[in-house]
Design a protein around this motif. Structure first.
Motif, mmCIF file in Angstrom:
data_model
loop_
_atom_site.group_PDB
_atom_site.id
_atom_site.type_symbol
_atom_site.label_atom_id
_atom_site.label_comp_id
_atom_site.label_asym_id
_atom_site.label_seq_id
_atom_site.Cartn_x
_atom_site.Cartn_y
_atom_site.Cartn_z
ATOM 1 N N VAL A 142 152.254 26.309 -44.538
ATOM 2 C CA VAL A 142 153.452 27.085 -44.233
ATOM 3 C C VAL A 142 153.013 28.492 -43.831
ATOM 4 O O VAL A 142 152.114 29.077 -44.440
ATOM 5 N N LEU A 143 153.628 29.009 -42.776
ATOM 6 C CA LEU A 143 153.326 30.346 -42.278
ATOM 7 C C LEU A 143 154.620 31.141 -42.153
ATOM 8 O O LEU A 143 155.716 30.575 -42.164
ATOM 9 N N ALA A 144 154.479 32.448 -42.023
ATOM 10 C CA ALA A 144 155.642 33.272 -41.721
ATOM 11 C C ALA A 144 155.916 33.171 -40.227
ATOM 12 O O ALA A 144 155.006 32.916 -39.426
ATOM 13 N N ALA A 145 157.161 33.364 -39.842
ATOM 14 C CA ALA A 145 157.531 33.308 -38.428
ATOM 15 C C ALA A 145 156.768 34.382 -37.646
ATOM 16 O O ALA A 145 156.428 35.432 -38.193
ATOM 17 N N PRO A 146 156.463 34.144 -36.380
ATOM 18 C CA PRO A 146 155.645 35.080 -35.602
ATOM 19 C C PRO A 146 156.245 36.469 -35.432
ATOM 20 O O PRO A 146 155.517 37.424 -35.175
ATOM 21 N N GLU A 147 157.563 36.599 -35.567
ATOM 22 C CA GLU A 147 158.177 37.923 -35.448
ATOM 23 C C GLU A 147 158.069 38.742 -36.734
ATOM 24 O O GLU A 147 158.357 39.935 -36.762
ATOM 25 N N VAL A 148 157.634 38.084 -37.817
ATOM 26 C CA VAL A 148 157.410 38.762 -39.100
ATOM 27 C C VAL A 148 155.993 39.336 -39.085
ATOM 28 O O VAL A 148 155.069 38.664 -38.615
ATOM 29 N N PRO A 149 155.782 40.563 -39.576
ATOM 30 C CA PRO A 149 154.434 41.128 -39.541
ATOM 31 C C PRO A 149 153.342 40.205 -40.070
ATOM 32 O O PRO A 149 152.323 39.999 -39.413
ATOM 33 N N VAL A 150 153.541 39.630 -41.269
ATOM 34 C CA VAL A 150 152.494 38.771 -41.818
ATOM 35 C C VAL A 150 152.295 37.517 -40.960
ATOM 36 O O VAL A 150 151.189 36.985 -40.865
ATOM 37 N N GLY A 151 153.345 37.058 -40.297
ATOM 38 C CA GLY A 151 153.220 35.928 -39.383
ATOM 39 C C GLY A 151 152.435 36.308 -38.139
ATOM 40 O O GLY A 151 151.622 35.524 -37.639
ATOM 41 N N GLN A 170 158.210 27.805 -40.842
ATOM 42 C CA GLN A 170 157.916 29.208 -40.571
ATOM 43 C C GLN A 170 158.981 30.044 -41.286
ATOM 44 O O GLN A 170 160.174 29.905 -41.012
ATOM 45 N N GLU A 171 158.533 30.882 -42.197
ATOM 46 C CA GLU A 171 159.435 31.565 -43.118
ATOM 47 C C GLU A 171 159.774 32.999 -42.670
ATOM 48 O O GLU A 171 159.027 33.608 -41.900
ATOM 49 N N PRO A 172 160.899 33.550 -43.180
ATOM 50 C CA PRO A 172 161.360 34.875 -42.749
ATOM 51 C C PRO A 172 160.616 36.052 -43.369
ATOM 52 O O PRO A 172 160.759 37.177 -42.918
ATOM 53 N N ASN A 173 159.822 35.798 -44.407
ATOM 54 C CA ASN A 173 159.035 36.878 -45.010
ATOM 55 C C ASN A 173 157.914 36.270 -45.856
ATOM 56 O O ASN A 173 157.888 35.066 -46.129
ATOM 57 N N VAL A 174 156.993 37.135 -46.280
ATOM 58 C CA VAL A 174 155.811 36.663 -47.003
ATOM 59 C C VAL A 174 156.165 36.051 -48.348
ATOM 60 O O VAL A 174 155.496 35.102 -48.805
ATOM 61 N N ARG A 175 157.196 36.562 -49.010
ATOM 62 C CA ARG A 175 157.575 36.014 -50.318
ATOM 63 C C ARG A 175 158.082 34.583 -50.195
ATOM 64 O O ARG A 175 157.918 33.765 -51.105
ATOM 65 N N ALA A 176 158.704 34.260 -49.083
ATOM 66 C CA ALA A 176 159.167 32.887 -48.864
ATOM 67 C C ALA A 176 157.986 31.951 -48.666
ATOM 68 O O ALA A 176 157.991 30.807 -49.133
ATOM 69 N N VAL A 177 156.939 32.411 -47.983
ATOM 70 C CA VAL A 177 155.716 31.620 -47.827
ATOM 71 C C VAL A 177 155.095 31.365 -49.193
ATOM 72 O O VAL A 177 154.731 30.233 -49.539
ATOM 73 N N LEU A 178 154.970 32.423 -49.963
ATOM 74 C CA LEU A 178 154.383 32.317 -51.297
ATOM 75 C C LEU A 178 155.170 31.350 -52.171
ATOM 76 O O LEU A 178 154.594 30.541 -52.914
ATOM 77 N N SER A 179 156.479 31.400 -52.082
ATOM 78 C CA SER A 179 157.340 30.528 -52.878
ATOM 79 C C SER A 179 157.109 29.055 -52.539
ATOM 80 O O SER A 179 157.039 28.197 -53.432
ATOM 81 N N LYS A 180 156.981 28.750 -51.248
ATOM 82 C CA LYS A 180 156.750 27.365 -50.829
ATOM 83 C C LYS A 180 155.459 26.813 -51.441
ATOM 84 O O LYS A 180 155.414 25.666 -51.893
ATOM 85 N N VAL A 181 154.418 27.641 -51.451
ATOM 86 C CA VAL A 181 153.136 27.194 -51.999
ATOM 87 C C VAL A 181 153.218 27.068 -53.516
ATOM 88 O O VAL A 181 152.768 26.074 -54.095
#
Length: 256
Positions: A142-151, A170-181
């Motif tokens: 899982v990655l952040a969306a490309p328009e998000v800085p971390v993505g 592709q998630e809207p922010n880094v915390r959403a990526v972290l949550s999925k993992v």
């Protein structure tokens, strides 16, 4: 015997009606909280934990100011600023987003930096060793969306290593990526070092070498639409000072 009717004259009636109101508004309660200025600060999601500490420290030093944070992906924060959402200061996870808002902000200053890491399930059960492993077809990434800085940072470092990843989301922010993992909905994801540190015990990490990594810069600026310009400017200056820098460093951020 007839009972005599008692009448209340208009002036007396007015006095009776005013009395309870005066009693309710009287005393010291009228000034409670009157001298406190509340600052609304829009901040990148990756600052969630450390900024709660910053809030406590700042309010202790500045008893007349209360700080209220609104955390989201930097692209969401930028949209809020453009829409005129009432706020006093902005902190993003990249200079690109801040620079695009130059007409809406004061002069920005970088308060901290960050790097990326691979977040895995605790113990790294898939035995990942580096970025190239993220291309494995049997791996749920899982990655952040490309328009998000971390993505965007993630895409940069993957492209430089010629690694093609097909994320399951592709998630809207880094915390959403972290949550999925951390919830086991993904095997791995690219997050900031500081977010993985804050989630210690819930995720494992695989370091990305500096030569392959990207540096995220966090600029802070006042917003020109602030109704509390002096207080907002004071808070942004405090974020550049030694105490705030110490909190950020302790949380794993790098010095600017």
């Amino acid at each position: 015997m007839r009972r005599r009717r008692t009448s209340v004259r208009p002036a007396a009636l007015a006095a009776l009606l005013v009395l309870p109101l005066a009693t309710a508004c009287g005393g010291g309660s009228t000034n409670e909280g009157k001298d406190t200025t509340t600052l609304t600060v829009l901040a990148a999601a990756s600052l969630t934990d450390v900024f709660q500490q910053a809030k406590a420290a700042y309010e202790k030093e500045h008893p007349g100011v209360a700080v209220k944070f609104s955390f989201a992906g930097s692209q969401e924060l930028a949209a809020q600023v453009r829409q005129g959402v009432p706020a006093d200061a902005l902190v993003t996870a990249d200079t690109k987003t801040m620079d695009a808002l130059a007409k809406e902000t004061g002069e920005p200053a970088v308060i901290a930096k960050n790097r990326l890491t691979i977040a895995t399930a605790p113990g790294n059960p898939k035995h990942l060793k580096g970025l190239s492993d993220l291309a494995k077809s049997d791996l749920k990434v899982v990655l952040a969306a490309p328009e998000v800085p971390v993505g965007r940072y993630g895409k940069q470092i993957l492209d430089r290593q010629h690694v093609t990843v097909k994320p399951v989301s592709q998630e809207p922010n880094v915390r959403a990526v972290l949550s999925k993992v951390s919830l086991g909905e993904a095997d791995a994801g690219l997050v900031y070092v500081t977010d993985a540190t804050a989630a210690k015990g819930r995720v494992g990490t695989v370091a990305v070498p500096d030569a392959q990594n990207a540096v995220a810069a966090y600029p802070a600026a006042t917003l020109k639409g602030s109704r509390h310009a002096a207080e907002a400017d004071g808070f942004v200056k405090w974020l550049r000072g030694d105490e705030a820098r110490g909190l950020l460093t302790a949380a794993g951020f790098q010095r600017p």
